[in-house]
Design an enzyme around this catalytic site. Structure first.
Site, short mmCIF file in Angstrom:
data_model
loop_
_atom_site.label_atom_id
_atom_site.label_comp_id
_atom_site.label_asym_id
_atom_site.label_seq_id
_atom_site.Cartn_x
_atom_site.Cartn_y
_atom_site.Cartn_z
N HIS A 167 17.65 0.49 -37.54
CA HIS A 167 18.93 0.16 -38.17
C HIS A 167 19.13 1.14 -39.33
CE1 HIS A 167 22.41 -2.18 -39.08
NE2 HIS A 167 21.95 -2.57 -40.26
N GLU A 185 12.86 -3.23 -42.99
CA GLU A 185 12.68 -2.81 -41.60
C GLU A 185 11.32 -2.15 -41.41
OE1 GLU A 185 15.25 -0.79 -37.98
OE2 GLU A 185 15.88 -0.43 -40.05
#
Length: 414
Positions: free
Chosen positions: A304, A315
């Site tokens: 992302h 992440e």
């Protein structure tokens, strides 16, 4: 749900290229798509840069009269669908269009049209509003226009899950095919929100990069220590999904298999991800399991990677949680470094990039990666594309509201 689903066509409209070939070439070159905003006068705005689509003429893909009745975001979707259908070699006159569906979403929808019509309303009064205002503005109209333009009568829907929209549309379309409700699905996302209200709104919430207005080429820098916010982008990504049986029966070229999908919710905050990427990790793990794989069999993560502190940190932690010690062996990159954040189209254009990475065994780079950050120590494919055998890859999308969606693509084998 044991039907195998494959990707047979790709359509791309992005700040680094229009069309699959130009888009892939831009990725491999590490092309920067970020520049000064030209769609309106952004002189007084905190953020004055964006990833705009250049040289897009809707009349190359859509009847001129019809194009004027579509917001830019819907024009992108129809144009990208035309490219994807042609790329897939689908002759709709020979297909049962009752068995071809459309899942195309947008995170925001026709906000340019909303801006224009609000100006008319406030300046000239309610009687000057266009009769096309509502059907141009509503977020489902990209799916509606794609269905109408190409005569597709199968299941049609529009998922709206902010930045996870495109991935949710593709994953949900996969489920439609697995349930046997269609043979072919047009799936993806689209967005055209580089407009006054959207840029002002994202700036007000301090989400956008505001310190590179005079150096847009280096503004989007996912995973870099000096990242300072995302850069808005626009465009559309469309994939043609088919059951393997249907694709083989017509001799279609198969890019890869769409093997796994999962979605969940952080249930934490309207804009911030849950700490440490806990539910992002659970979503990735579920998608990998849905594909019948183990993390060690996944060689690439299309991240992302928004270039915000919280996303890139969370992440990275999520990837480490899923892969454990093997996280050092998986390659991770964010094409948002080149395209900016295409919001509802982000997951879809990133799925297109991931499909091409799996087919070509080449990984797009994370450009502008210059200064490592503490704890962010994975292989982020810095600055240059990299050759690597990709048995399987995962594409991550995480949206405001806590929406998480992950797609797993793997090399096609009989």
């Amino acid at each position: 749900m044991d039907k195998r689903i494959v990707i047979t066509g790709l359509g791309a409209i992005s700040p680094i290229g229009i069309g699959k070939e130009a888009f892939w070439e831009g990725l491999m070159e590490g092309r920067n798509g970020i520049g000064k905003i030209t769609r309106f006068d952004a002189t007084e705005y905190k953020s004055q840069i964006a990833g705009e689509v250049k040289d897009f003429d809707p009349t190359e893909y859509i009847d001129k009269k019809e194009s004027k009745r579509m917001d830019r975001y819907a024009q992108f979707a129809v144009a990208a669908t035309k490219m994807a259908l042609e790329d897939a070699g689908l002759d709709l006159e020979k297909e049962d269009c009752d068995r071809i569906g459309t899942y195309v979403g947008a995170g925001i929808g026709g906000i340019e049209t909303m801006n224009e019509q609000y100006k008319k309303l406030f300046d000239k009064g309610p009687n000057r509003i266009s009769p096309f205002f509502i059907p141009m503005m509503i977020a489902n109209m990209a799916a509606g226009q794609v269905s109408i333009t190409f005569g597709l009568h199968g299941p049609s829907s529009c998922v709206v899950t902010a930045c996870a929209t495109g991935s949710n549309c593709i994953g949900d379309a996969m489920r439609v095919l697995q349930r046997g409700e269609a043979d072919v699905m047009v799936a993806g996302g689209t967005e055209a929100s580089i407009s006054e209200a959207a840029v002002a709104g994202f700036s007000a919430m301090k989400a956008l990069c505001t310190d590179h207005n005079d150096d847009p080429a280096h503004a989007s820098r996912p995973f870099d220590k000096n990242r300072s916010g995302f850069v808005m982008g626009e465009g559309s990504g469309i994939v043609i999904l088919e059951t393997l049986e249907h694709a083989k029966a017509r001799g279609a070229h198969i890019y890869c298999e769409l093997a796994g999908y999962a979605s969940n919710s952080d249930a934490y905050h309207i804009t911030s991800p849950a700490p440490h990427g806990v539910y992002q990790a659970k979503c990735m793990a579920a998608a990998i399991a849905d594909a019948g794989l183990k993390p060690a069999e996944v060689d690439y993560v299309n991240a992302h990677g928004t270039s915000t502190h919280m996303n890139d940190q969370g992440e990275t932690e999520a990837i480490k949680s899923v892969w454990g010690e093997a996280a050092k062996d998986v390659s991770v990159s964010s094409i948002k470094s080149m395209t900016g954040h295409m919001l509802g189209a982000g997951g879809a254009i990133e799925c297109v990039a991931t499909a091409l990475a799996v087919q070509n065994d080449m990984l797009p780079p994370t450009i502008n990666y210059e200064t490592p950050d503490e704890g962010l120590d994975l292989d982020y494919v810095p600055n240059k594309a990299k050759a690597k055998k990709v048995r399987a890859a995962i594409s991550n999308s995480f949206g405001f509201g806590g929406h998480n969606a992950c797609l797993v693509l793997k090399k096609f084998a009989e």
